[in-house]
Motif scaffolding. Structure first.
Motif, mmCIF file in Angstrom:
data_model
loop_
_atom_site.group_PDB
_atom_site.id
_atom_site.type_symbol
_atom_site.label_atom_id
_atom_site.label_comp_id
_atom_site.label_asym_id
_atom_site.label_seq_id
_atom_site.Cartn_x
_atom_site.Cartn_y
_atom_site.Cartn_z
ATOM 1 N N UNK A 222 3.774 2.844 -2.837
ATOM 2 C CA UNK A 222 4.917 2.097 -3.366
ATOM 3 C C UNK A 222 4.400 0.820 -4.011
ATOM 4 N N UNK A 223 4.847 0.587 -5.258
ATOM 5 C CA UNK A 223 4.433 -0.643 -5.960
ATOM 6 C C UNK A 223 5.667 -1.328 -6.536
ATOM 7 N N UNK A 224 5.513 -2.607 -6.813
ATOM 8 C CA UNK A 224 6.573 -3.387 -7.466
ATOM 9 C C UNK A 224 5.937 -4.130 -8.639
ATOM 10 N N UNK A 225 6.620 -4.072 -9.793
ATOM 11 C CA UNK A 225 6.045 -4.684 -10.988
ATOM 12 C C UNK A 225 7.146 -5.349 -11.812
ATOM 13 N N UNK A 226 6.935 -6.600 -12.240
ATOM 14 C CA UNK A 226 7.934 -7.228 -13.112
ATOM 15 C C UNK A 226 7.944 -6.554 -14.476
ATOM 16 N N UNK B 167 3.432 3.214 -19.516
ATOM 17 C CA UNK B 167 4.110 1.942 -19.811
ATOM 18 C C UNK B 167 3.732 0.866 -18.802
ATOM 19 N N UNK B 168 3.584 1.260 -17.547
ATOM 20 C CA UNK B 168 3.284 0.306 -16.477
ATOM 21 C C UNK B 168 1.796 0.264 -16.130
ATOM 22 N N UNK C 58 -2.175 -1.841 -12.417
ATOM 23 C CA UNK C 58 -2.423 -3.091 -13.129
ATOM 24 C C UNK C 58 -2.438 -4.216 -12.098
ATOM 25 N N UNK C 59 -3.625 -4.600 -11.642
ATOM 26 C CA UNK C 59 -3.742 -5.546 -10.524
ATOM 27 C C UNK C 59 -3.191 -6.929 -10.836
ATOM 28 N N UNK C 60 -3.095 -7.271 -12.118
ATOM 29 C CA UNK C 60 -2.578 -8.593 -12.478
ATOM 30 C C UNK C 60 -1.062 -8.675 -12.338
ATOM 31 N N UNK C 61 -0.376 -7.560 -12.547
ATOM 32 C CA UNK C 61 1.087 -7.585 -12.569
ATOM 33 C C UNK C 61 1.730 -6.782 -11.441
ATOM 34 N N UNK C 62 0.942 -6.015 -10.697
ATOM 35 C CA UNK C 62 1.509 -5.087 -9.727
ATOM 36 C C UNK C 62 1.344 -5.593 -8.307
ATOM 37 N N UNK C 63 2.430 -5.539 -7.535
ATOM 38 C CA UNK C 63 2.395 -5.885 -6.113
ATOM 39 C C UNK C 63 2.447 -4.592 -5.305
ATOM 40 N N UNK C 64 1.580 -4.489 -4.308
ATOM 41 C CA UNK C 64 1.549 -3.318 -3.438
ATOM 42 C C UNK C 64 2.562 -3.507 -2.311
ATOM 43 N N UNK C 65 3.393 -2.488 -2.094
ATOM 44 C CA UNK C 65 4.434 -2.556 -1.071
ATOM 45 C C UNK C 65 4.073 -1.718 0.151
ATOM 46 N N UNK C 66 3.500 -0.531 -0.067
ATOM 47 C CA UNK C 66 3.275 0.381 1.060
ATOM 48 C C UNK C 66 2.081 1.284 0.788
ATOM 49 N N UNK C 67 1.474 1.772 1.889
ATOM 50 C CA UNK C 67 0.375 2.736 1.837
ATOM 51 C C UNK C 67 0.830 4.076 2.399
ATOM 52 N N UNK C 68 0.090 5.140 2.028
ATOM 53 C CA UNK C 68 0.285 6.469 2.602
ATOM 54 C C UNK C 68 -1.075 7.063 2.915
ATOM 55 N N UNK C 69 -1.132 7.889 3.952
ATOM 56 C CA UNK C 69 -2.398 8.514 4.328
ATOM 57 C C UNK C 69 -2.105 9.704 5.239
ATOM 58 N N UNK C 70 -3.110 10.534 5.461
ATOM 59 C CA UNK C 70 -2.988 11.583 6.465
ATOM 60 C C UNK C 70 -2.801 10.951 7.842
ATOM 61 N N UNK C 71 -2.036 11.603 8.695
ATOM 62 C CA UNK C 71 -1.709 11.048 10.007
ATOM 63 C C UNK C 71 -2.960 10.967 10.878
ATOM 64 N N UNK C 72 -3.187 9.791 11.477
ATOM 65 C CA UNK C 72 -4.393 9.556 12.276
ATOM 66 C C UNK C 72 -4.091 9.324 13.751
ATOM 67 N N UNK C 73 -2.843 9.381 14.145
ATOM 68 C CA UNK C 73 -2.490 9.166 15.546
ATOM 69 C C UNK C 73 -1.387 8.143 15.668
#
Length: 384
Positions: free
Chosen positions: A173-177, A98-99, A146-161
């Motif tokens: 984490x994303x936010x979408x109207x 849907x999103x 969906x890059x036109x409607x989606x806002x990026x809130x947060x990233x995740x990754x393996x711990x690097x220090x």
């Protein structure tokens, strides 16, 4: 009796649990910062049908599966101007379709300590700081949005220090109207648990996530989709809460006790023959492997195969596999009775598979052949 009580790591997410993966602390804090917090212990479909509400509906749990009818009811509610926030390890396909989203698991190759870090994108939320989570788990990220409607809130990754920023930019984490409202999806529900919040400064990450919600409007906190929700699993609860049934139960116990006292003196209890338990580890492993193979999960099988191979190197050849480079290849070839060319060929093929989202059975069989041939050269034979 004197031993310390073993810590309960059950992923409860329940608001009344004080165990590491409960959310007692989060429930206390959200009631402090929000004007109105309502705990909902009913299914969303039923709750929205019976109540005319507006505001924010918040879900977080290890897994949440609404079903088509319930999901449509939630989306209709968001469409009229409300906010839906869902935090789970992964999401049902209907919601993702849907999103216009897709998810994928974070590659754990080299992450032997199972440590991860999360980091905000918004510069108002100190986007240069990363927050650590060090409990074993499988985490997902949004590999297509969906890059036109989606806002990026947060990233995740393996711990690097410590205080090192995310490198791979895996969106978690994303936010979408959606209509007149908005939907926030997070693949890191651990942000709401006691274990994460109480490890400073992780509380700032949870607070930053809540800053995307309008705390002046009512917040409806779900208690229904919780792994540790309260429900009665034993019929003894009903038995002992009914007076007549309770006394009938006690009389039966007293009768059994009297029978044991008088009959136990007159008869020798037969000694049962205990059959030796069969070791079915191999059969279980074959069953699981066949299930993966028949379902076409060649990528997952290859991932497990590589992990077992790396563990074999660490345990039998005593080499550190955290960094695969030329020095490692030379040492491995020398200790394993293989040539440098064969060693480079094997790890080049493993690296090519790690960069593929899907592999076929031919590639899987080739990986197995290369690994088994590599191991067979390490079997030193003694002379008769």
């Amino acid at each position: 009796m004197n031993k310390p009580k073993e810590l309960n790591w059950f992923p409860s997410y329940a608001t009344h649990h004080k165990i590491p993966f409960g959310s007692y602390v989060f429930n206390e804090q959200i009631e402090r910062i929000a004007d109105s917090v309502n705990l909902v212990d009913r299914p969303p479909f039923e709750f929205l049908l019976d109540n005319d509400i507006s505001g924010t509906y918040l879900f977080y749990n290890g897994g949440i599966n609404f079903g088509d009818e319930e999901l449509n009811a939630l989306l209709d509610w968001v469409n009229v101007g409300n906010t839906l926030m869902i935090s789970a390890v992964d999401f049902e396909e209907t919601l993702l379709d849907t999103l216009n989203l897709e998810t994928k698991s974070v590659n754990t190759v080299g992450n032997f300590n199972n440590e991860y870090q999360v980091q905000f994108v918004n510069p108002r939320l100190d986007h240069t700081r990363s927050y650590k989570f060090d409990r074993p788990n499988t985490f997902f990220y949004f590999n297509e949005i969906d890059t036109l409607n989606t806002s990026v809130v947060s990233f995740i990754d393996n711990y690097r220090g410590e205080n090192k920023t995310v490198v791979d930019s895996l969106v978690n984490i994303i936010k979408q109207p959606f209509g007149n409202g908005e939907i926030i999806l997070s693949t890191f529900p651990q942000a709401f648990t006691n274990y994460f919040i109480l490890n400073s400064p992780n509380e700032k990450y949870t607070a930053g996530l809540l800053s995307y919600l309008d705390t002046t409007k009512p917040i409806y906190l779900d208690k229904y989709y919780k792994s540790g929700k309260k429900y009665y699993t034993s019929p003894m609860y009903l038995l002992l809460n009914t007076k007549s049934l309770k006394w009938a139960y006690y009389i039966v116990l007293i009768g059994v006790l009297i029978y044991i006292i008088f009959e136990g003196k007159r008869k020798q209890r037969a000694i049962p023959v205990v059959k030796q338990l069969k070791n079915q580890t191999l059969e279980f492993t074959r069953t699981i492997a066949n299930m993966y193979y028949e379902n076409g999960k060649h990528k997952d099988i290859a991932h497990h195969k590589v992990q077992h191979f790396l563990e074999h190197i660490r345990n039998t050849i005593y080499l550190n596999t955290s960094e695969i480079n030329d020095t490692f290849i030379k040492n491995l070839a020398a200790r394993s009775n293989n040539t440098i060319e064969d060693s480079q060929k094997l790890f080049s093929f493993i690296d090519s598979l790690n960069h593929k989202s899907q592999i076929n059975n031919i590639e899987l069989e080739r990986l197995n052949t290369l690994i088994e041939n590599f191991k067979s050269n390490n079997q030193w034979k003694t002379k008769n």
